[in-house]
Scaffold this motif. Structure first.
Motif, PDB file in Angstrom:
ATOM      1  N   ALA A 552      83.164  73.380  72.203  1.00  0.00           N
ATOM      2  CA  ALA A 552      81.941  72.131  72.105  1.00  0.00           C
ATOM      3  C   ALA A 552      81.718  71.126  73.059  1.00  0.00           C
ATOM      4  CB  ALA A 552      83.177  70.920  71.137  1.00  0.00           C
ATOM      5  N   VAL A 553      80.241  70.788  72.520  1.00  0.00           N
ATOM      6  CA  VAL A 553      79.525  69.593  73.559  1.00  0.00           C
ATOM      7  C   VAL A 553      80.278  68.811  73.067  1.00  0.00           C
ATOM      8  CG1 VAL A 553      77.521  69.147  74.823  1.00  0.00           C
ATOM      9  CG2 VAL A 553      78.259  71.781  74.011  1.00  0.00           C
ATOM     10  N   THR A 554      80.512  67.591  73.387  1.00  0.00           N
ATOM     11  CA  THR A 554      81.183  66.204  73.026  1.00  0.00           C
ATOM     12  C   THR A 554      80.045  65.377  73.879  1.00  0.00           C
ATOM     13  OG1 THR A 554      82.247  65.490  74.952  1.00  0.00           O
ATOM     14  CG2 THR A 554      83.024  66.760  72.944  1.00  0.00           C
ATOM     15  N   ARG A 555      79.710  63.927  73.350  1.00  0.00           N
ATOM     16  CA  ARG A 555      78.934  62.999  74.358  1.00  0.00           C
ATOM     17  C   ARG A 555      79.945  62.435  75.125  1.00  0.00           C
ATOM     18  NH1 ARG A 555      76.167  59.486  71.039  1.00  0.00           N
ATOM     19  NH2 ARG A 555      76.090  60.229  69.266  1.00  0.00           N
ATOM     20  N   ALA A 556      80.988  62.856  75.374  1.00  0.00           N
ATOM     21  CA  ALA A 556      81.820  62.733  76.916  1.00  0.00           C
ATOM     22  C   ALA A 556      81.331  63.278  77.717  1.00  0.00           C
ATOM     23  CB  ALA A 556      82.818  62.202  76.425  1.00  0.00           C
ATOM     24  N   ASP A 557      80.852  65.101  76.897  1.00  0.00           N
ATOM     25  CA  ASP A 557      80.364  65.767  78.384  1.00  0.00           C
ATOM     26  C   ASP A 557      79.373  64.734  78.840  1.00  0.00           C
ATOM     27  OD1 ASP A 557      82.570  67.300  78.233  1.00  0.00           O
ATOM     28  OD2 ASP A 557      81.879  68.139  76.159  1.00  0.00           O
ATOM     29  N   ILE A 558      78.589  64.484  78.012  1.00  0.00           N
ATOM     30  CA  ILE A 558      77.069  64.468  78.398  1.00  0.00           C
ATOM     31  C   ILE A 558      76.380  63.041  79.474  1.00  0.00           C
ATOM     32  CG2 ILE A 558      74.817  63.964  77.109  1.00  0.00           C
ATOM     33  CD1 ILE A 558      75.333  64.865  74.992  1.00  0.00           C
ATOM     34  N   GLY A 591      69.969  70.155  79.460  1.00  0.00           N
ATOM     35  CA  GLY A 591      69.640  72.271  79.197  1.00  0.00           C
ATOM     36  C   GLY A 591      70.980  72.396  80.674  1.00  0.00           C
ATOM     37  N   TYR A 592      70.790  71.828  81.603  1.00  0.00           N
ATOM     38  CA  TYR A 592      71.480  72.413  82.834  1.00  0.00           C
ATOM     39  C   TYR A 592      72.990  72.385  82.521  1.00  0.00           C
ATOM     40  CZ  TYR A 592      67.124  71.616  84.449  1.00  0.00           C
ATOM     41  OH  TYR A 592      65.956  72.030  85.022  1.00  0.00           O
ATOM     42  N   LEU A 593      73.197  71.420  81.633  1.00  0.00           N
ATOM     43  CA  LEU A 593      74.734  70.950  81.536  1.00  0.00           C
ATOM     44  C   LEU A 593      75.049  72.365  80.239  1.00  0.00           C
ATOM     45  CD1 LEU A 593      77.463  69.875  80.925  1.00  0.00           C
ATOM     46  CD2 LEU A 593      76.775  68.646  79.083  1.00  0.00           C
ATOM     47  N   VAL A 594      74.286  72.603  79.560  1.00  0.00           N
ATOM     48  CA  VAL A 594      74.722  73.543  78.535  1.00  0.00           C
ATOM     49  C   VAL A 594      74.607  75.089  79.077  1.00  0.00           C
ATOM     50  CG1 VAL A 594      73.272  75.692  76.550  1.00  0.00           C
ATOM     51  CG2 VAL A 594      73.019  72.785  77.056  1.00  0.00           C
ATOM     52  N   LEU A 595      73.445  75.115  80.707  1.00  0.00           N
ATOM     53  CA  LEU A 595      73.850  76.924  81.402  1.00  0.00           C
ATOM     54  C   LEU A 595      75.220  76.415  82.085  1.00  0.00           C
ATOM     55  CD1 LEU A 595      70.316  76.696  83.211  1.00  0.00           C
ATOM     56  CD2 LEU A 595      71.221  77.151  81.280  1.00  0.00           C
ATOM     57  N   THR A 625      70.544  70.929  71.911  1.00  0.00           N
ATOM     58  CA  THR A 625      71.476  71.118  71.779  1.00  0.00           C
ATOM     59  C   THR A 625      72.449  69.998  71.515  1.00  0.00           C
ATOM     60  OG1 THR A 625      72.437  73.207  73.414  1.00  0.00           O
ATOM     61  CG2 THR A 625      74.462  72.281  72.698  1.00  0.00           C
ATOM     62  N   TYR A 626      72.927  69.095  70.827  1.00  0.00           N
ATOM     63  CA  TYR A 626      73.280  67.662  70.061  1.00  0.00           C
ATOM     64  C   TYR A 626      74.900  67.763  70.136  1.00  0.00           C
ATOM     65  CZ  TYR A 626      68.437  67.653  68.120  1.00  0.00           C
ATOM     66  OH  TYR A 626      67.351  67.912  67.957  1.00  0.00           O
ATOM     67  N   ILE A 631      79.207  76.237  71.204  1.00  0.00           N
ATOM     68  CA  ILE A 631      78.262  76.771  71.675  1.00  0.00           C
ATOM     69  C   ILE A 631      79.128  78.406  71.744  1.00  0.00           C
ATOM     70  CG2 ILE A 631      76.008  75.501  72.078  1.00  0.00           C
ATOM     71  CD1 ILE A 631      77.483  75.695  75.160  1.00  0.00           C
ATOM     72  N   HIS A 632      78.546  79.417  71.671  1.00  0.00           N
ATOM     73  CA  HIS A 632      78.513  80.838  72.668  1.00  0.00           C
ATOM     74  C   HIS A 632      78.097  80.965  73.263  1.00  0.00           C
ATOM     75  CE1 HIS A 632      78.073  82.423  68.873  1.00  0.00           C
ATOM     76  NE2 HIS A 632      78.101  83.408  69.109  1.00  0.00           N
ATOM     77  N   VAL A 633      77.819  82.020  74.005  1.00  0.00           N
ATOM     78  CA  VAL A 633      77.325  82.954  74.863  1.00  0.00           C
ATOM     79  C   VAL A 633      77.836  84.791  74.510  1.00  0.00           C
ATOM     80  CG1 VAL A 633      76.493  84.130  77.213  1.00  0.00           C
ATOM     81  CG2 VAL A 633      77.605  81.276  76.710  1.00  0.00           C
TER      82      VAL A 633
END
Ligand code: NAP
Length: 690
Positions: A552-558, A591-595, A625-626, A631-633
């Protein structure tokens, strides 16, 4: 006396009959003899097609590149290059002139080899451009491929650069997989012969890939008659010969490809603001003098027209005359000589006739020099000749190419007229512009670009790094429109691809993958049970794939990523501002966080075959990405490129970051270095940690 030989159908052929003597340009003494070749020229076309072509096409681009590099090294080795220098003096060239021809020529081979290693795949077919999807579900796509033509290239060269002129044609043809049949200009054929002999004797090139035909134009006709739609002719020489070749049935009826590099009235333009006293004025004067005197002005790129603002004509004429006065003209073998002789007496007569024509529209500024150290009757010596046009618009000035140490000063009123006069040359190889005023230079450069293959802009800041007006470089296009022939040579891989057929191949992704050897999106993959990063370069196959787990991508991650990197762009920090944006529906992940998360999902941590990640290609953030997205790869081996003898190769991985809805958030190629299996391709037999 040495009788110039041809190398055809795998053997050297010494002509059986007497021929005409080829004379030392400076002394008039005979150097060699040129006679009609003893064998059937048509046989060399068949040999090139049947022996050279298949041998070349069997090799990958990288294997061909290695051969070129090795051939270049041979020509550059100390004892060997001296053999060529010795002969080059006979053409009237000084040591410095010969450096351009010999070491410059070998340099073209080396430069093409390294470019091919970097820019071409290690296969026999190149892919041109992106995949074209032709159906909604990607089941039908197309790709353009480039494949070597199954013919030969007849390369007809000019006399002035017998080595460079030959090698700059050979390199791209060889890399493309097309055999070369070289026809050198007669007057300097002995030098081209020596260079070919050195390459052939090295045994580095496949048999049939390089042949040499020392023949007169009349004898050459038999060879051209054999050419057809898979063959090509690459010509460098005069506009008159070019016209004859354009009309040849091989071209007009059988569609052999013809590339022409013909004569050219190159110009140098002093911009209005580059007044006497500026650095650019001095650089301009030095460059014009250099171009007039290098190879005694017998280069295709030499400055024939020297354009100067009217009000600076006197100052320019004075400065050029003073600089030309210091040029030492003499025996090319003498180390103090700065300008040697023309290639021969006939060439000197031709240049004298052109100067006489020019003098109908120009007056001499400089036309004599000290020739006391040489025999000016037996040797083809000539003084550097600077003329000044009496009428800047005279057609003679803009259409007469004196292929020797000759240039004509032409005054212009304003920038519009400067552009008009430069393009009056009808299309040239190169124009150089001197000045520091950006607006003036931009007007000149965009004004003359339509009529040139290359434009050099010179100002004080780059002058010491500049390769100069007269240097065609392997990565850059060499050729010009219109009068210059309309051809293009070199230009990096453009020159290679010009020898290949571009074919649109349509089909399913699976078939396109099979044809190109590269994974094409949508084609079948092999899901890997372990992790493909654990496979050596040799075990890995194109199409090997892994689908990672998700996260998961969270607000805390961002927020944490913004804090640690300092990237606090509004879209990651300000919910309301992000919602107002026409692009996003609210706060988005970097975007770079997603990468980075993607790397965390697919990277195998242990020391293993994957040695390094050296970059990313084609990166696109396809969808935001919200927070809350999962996400997976999907990572798939896309392309493998073995690096010769290094123990590893390059692997490109098609990488897609996909969200919980199956949408692609990011797509890119991850570029890695992957070790070979122990003992393969120079890899160590066993790793120390094994
Ligand atoms: P040329 O007479 O046209 O000769 C060039 C080559 O063509 C020579 O190998 C010549 O062979 C051959 N040739 C002549 N007639 C032929 C025919 N009917 N069919 C097939 N081949 C034929 O040119 P040149 O006067 O020696 O060379 C100087 C000219 O070349 C100048 O005008 C210069 O501008 C131009 N040039 C252009 C470039 C460029 O890159 N654009 C570079 C260098 C020179 P033989 O020697 O046996 O006659």
């Amino acid at each position: 006396m040495h009788r110039v030989e041809s190398y055809m159908a795998g053997a050297w052929h010494r002509p059986a009959v007497d021929g005409r003597a080829l004379l030392d340009a400076a002394t008039g003494q005979a150097v060699a003899e040129l006679s009609p070749p003893a064998v059937d020229l048509a046989a060399s076309v068949a040999y090139g097609r049947d022996v050279g072509g298949p041998a070349l096409r069997e090799l990958t681009f990288h294997q061909r590149a290695t051969m070129l590099r090795n051939a270049g090294k041979v020509l550059l080795s100390e004892d060997i290059k001296e053999q060529l220098y010795d002969l080059s003096y006979c053409t009237g060239a000084t040591r410095a002139d010969s450096w351009i021809d010999i070491e410059g020529g070998a340099g073209v081979l080396m430069s093409y080899a390294s470019k091919a290693w970097r820019e071409l795949p290690n296969s026999t077919v190149a892919v041109d451009g992106a995949i074209e999807s032709l159906s909604r579900d990607d089941s039908f796509s197309a790709v353009h491929i480039l494949a070597a033509r199954k013919g030969v290239e007849v390369q007809i060269n000019a006399f002035n650069l017998p080595v460079w002129g030959m090698l700059e044609k050979l390199a791209p043809a060889f890399l493309a997989g097309v055999p070369s049949i070289v026809k050198p200009a007669s007057v300097t054929a002995y030098l081209a012969e020596a260079a070919v002999r050195l390459i052939v004797e090295s045994g580095l090139l496949p048999e049939g890939a390089l042949q040499l035909v020392c023949a007169s134009p009349l004898e050459l006709a038999g060879l051209l008659d054999c050419l057809g739609g898979q063959d090509s002719i690459a010509f460098t020489g005069s506009a008159g010969t070019a016209a004859a070749l354009r009309a040849h049935p091989a071209v007009t009826e059988r569609a052999a490809r013809l590339n022409i590099e013909a004569d050219s009235l190159n110009a140098a333009v002093l911009a209005p603001a580059a007044v006497p006293g500026t650095a650019e004025f001095d650089i301009f004067v030095a460059e014009v003098v250099k171009e007039m005197t290098v190879k005694a002005g017998q280069t295709c790129t030499a400055i024939r027209r020297t354009l100067v603002p009217e009000r600076h004509l006197d100052a320019a004429a004075e400065a050029l005359a003073a600089a030309l006065d210091g040029v030492v003209v003499g025996d090319p073998r003498d180390r103090d000589t700065q300008m040697g002789s023309l290639v021969g007496l006939a060439q000197r007569d031709e240049v004298a006739a052109s100067v006489a024509a020019l003098r109908g529209a120009a007056v001499p500024v400089v036309d004599s020099c000290d020739l006391s150290g040489v025999d000016p009757v037996a040797g083809a010596f000539m003084a550097p000749t600077l003329l000044q046009a009496t009428d800047p618009r005279s057609e003679t000035v803009h259409t007469t190419e004196a292929f020797g140490p000759v240039s004509t000063l032409v005054g212009y009123r304003d920038l519009d007229e400067a552009v008009e006069l430069v393009v009056a040359g009808g299309g040239s190889l190169v124009a150089s512009l001197y000045g520091a005023d950006r607006d003036e230079i931009a007007t000149l450069a965009t004004g003359v670009a339509s009529h040139h293959g290359r434009v050099l802009i010179v100002d004080e800041n780059m002058a010491s790094a500049s390769t100069g007006h007269g240097s065609p470089l392997p990565p850059l296009v060499h050729g010009g429109p219109g009068r210059a022939g309309g051809g293009q040579e070199m230009g990096g891989m453009r020159g290679v691809f010009a020898h290949m057929q571009r074919t649109a191949v349509q089909g399913s992704p699976d078939m396109l993958t099979a044809v190109t050897g590269e994974y094409i999106g949508g084609s079948a993959t092999r899901e890997h049970k372990g992790h493909p990063f654990k496979l050596t370069f040799d075990d890995l196959e194109v199409g090997d794939s892994i689908t990672t787990g998700s996260r998961a991508v969270t607000r805390a991650d961002i927020a944490a990523f913004a804090e640690s990197t300092g990237d606090k762009f509004y879209a990651h920090m300000d919910e309301e501002a992000a919602a107002r944006s026409p692009i996003f529906n609210g706060l988005v992940a970097h975007g770079y966080l997603v990468l980075s998360f993607a790397a965390g999902l697919f990277v195998w941590p242990d020391e293993g075959p994957v040695l390094a990640n050296y970059g990313i290609d084609r990166l696109r953030f396809a969808k935001p990405t919200y927070p809350g997205d999962e996400i997976h790869v999907v990572l798939t081996c896309k392309r493998k490129t073995q690096l010769d003898g290094r123990g590893y190769g390059e692997v490109a991985w098609d990488t897609r970051v996909v969200n919980q809805h199956g949408e692609v958030n990011a797509a890119y190629d991850v570029l890695t270095m992957v070790a070979n299996a122990p003992g393969v391709n120079g890899a160590p037999e066993a790793r120390s940690h094994d």
